[in-house]
Design an enzyme around this catalytic site. Structure first.
Site, mmCIF file in Angstrom:
data_model
loop_
_atom_site.group_PDB
_atom_site.id
_atom_site.type_symbol
_atom_site.label_atom_id
_atom_site.label_comp_id
_atom_site.label_asym_id
_atom_site.label_seq_id
_atom_site.Cartn_x
_atom_site.Cartn_y
_atom_site.Cartn_z
ATOM 1 N N GLY A 128 96.366 110.589 46.312
ATOM 2 C CA GLY A 128 95.194 110.963 45.514
ATOM 3 C C GLY A 128 95.445 111.947 44.387
ATOM 4 O O GLY A 128 94.831 111.862 43.331
ATOM 5 N N ASP B 97 87.645 118.628 50.887
ATOM 6 C CA ASP B 97 86.417 118.149 51.522
ATOM 7 C C ASP B 97 86.165 119.016 52.758
ATOM 8 O O ASP B 97 85.610 120.104 52.652
ATOM 9 C CB ASP B 97 86.637 116.669 51.841
HETATM 10 P P1 IMP Z 1 89.811 117.087 53.865
HETATM 11 O O1 IMP Z 1 90.972 117.266 54.787
HETATM 12 O O2 IMP Z 1 88.574 116.669 54.606
HETATM 13 O O3 IMP Z 1 89.544 118.289 52.974
HETATM 14 O O4 IMP Z 1 90.102 115.850 52.962
HETATM 15 C C1 IMP Z 1 90.997 115.834 51.972
HETATM 16 C C2 IMP Z 1 91.400 114.405 51.638
HETATM 17 O O5 IMP Z 1 90.372 113.458 51.974
HETATM 18 C C3 IMP Z 1 91.598 114.268 50.156
HETATM 19 O O6 IMP Z 1 92.928 114.491 49.812
HETATM 20 C C4 IMP Z 1 91.172 112.853 49.879
HETATM 21 O O7 IMP Z 1 92.288 112.012 50.000
HETATM 22 C C5 IMP Z 1 90.179 112.503 50.974
HETATM 23 N N1 IMP Z 1 88.781 112.580 50.488
HETATM 24 C C6 IMP Z 1 87.855 113.507 50.775
HETATM 25 N N2 IMP Z 1 86.691 113.277 50.157
HETATM 26 C C7 IMP Z 1 86.891 112.160 49.432
HETATM 27 C C8 IMP Z 1 86.048 111.411 48.526
HETATM 28 O O8 IMP Z 1 84.883 111.718 48.244
HETATM 29 N N3 IMP Z 1 86.625 110.328 47.974
HETATM 30 C C9 IMP Z 1 87.917 109.939 48.215
HETATM 31 N N4 IMP Z 1 88.728 110.608 49.040
HETATM 32 C C10 IMP Z 1 88.218 111.711 49.641
#
Ligand code: IMP
Ligand code: MG
Length: 178
Positions: A43, A102
């Protein structure tokens, strides 16, 4: 591909302008010190590619792959390194470059993991921040945009491996992932 987008949240122009500003902010912090920018695949790749060209400090690049959502839009909280760095971290000025924070679980894991390798400094740059969904505390040094709790795609961000090549950030139509 374009038909699956309900709404454009951030246009190409908005992203370009903000990435340029972030490059300036980052350059002001590091000056002539070398930055080891670590792109989090997949990403973070589009953002990283644009961001490093706006940084005037010397930049070295490396990449990591950690497990993410698979085909779901919810984090499992279970993280694993699928591809580790090639560069030494010890004594270097490390900047983690991510597409979005996120729940914060991925970044917390990355920060703890990289800290244990004794960098001279460790900072976090993310294009997007979704604070409403945070489950663990993460310190963000450089944030592009704070966005609402919507699932977004484009500019590197995917759903089930698709939409990374959209030049803007869009909100996916719910029927696409439900
Ligand atoms: P976290 O560990 O929940 O903070 O998620 C981080 C990862 O989740 C990011 O590097 C993204 O790859 C994926 N992610 C989180 N939210 C989104 C979104 O709205 N669209 C696409 N990928 C997301
Ligand atoms: Mg991802």
């Amino acid at each position: 591909m374009y038909d699956d987008i309900a709404k454009i949240l951030l246009t190409e122009e908005q992203i370009k302008k903000r990435v340029r500003e972030m490059g300036k902010e980052i350059s002001a912090v590091y000056g002539q010190e070398e930055v080891l920018a670590i792109g989090i695949l997949k990403g973070g790749i589009v953002f990283l590619a644009d961001l490093v060209r706006e940084i005037s400090s010397p930049v070295a690049l490396d990449f990591m792959v950690v497990t993410s959502y698979g085909h779901s839009t919810e984090s499992s909280g279970v993280l694993r390194i699928l591809k580790d760095l090639e560069e030494e971290v010890e004594g270097r000025h490390v900047l983690i470059v991510e597409d979005i924070i996120d729940t914060g679980l991925t970044m917390k894991y990355l920060v703890e993991n990289l800290k244990s390798r004794l960098p001279a400094s460790l900072r976090v740059a993310t294009l997007l921040d979704k604070p409403e969904r945070r489950r663990v505390d993460v310190h963000v040094d450089f944030n592009g945009f704070t966005i609402p709790d919507e699932f977004v795609v484009g500019y590197g961000l995917d759903f089930a491996g698709k939409y990374r090549n959209l030049p803007y950030i869009g909100i996916l139509k719910p029927e696409v992932y439900q």
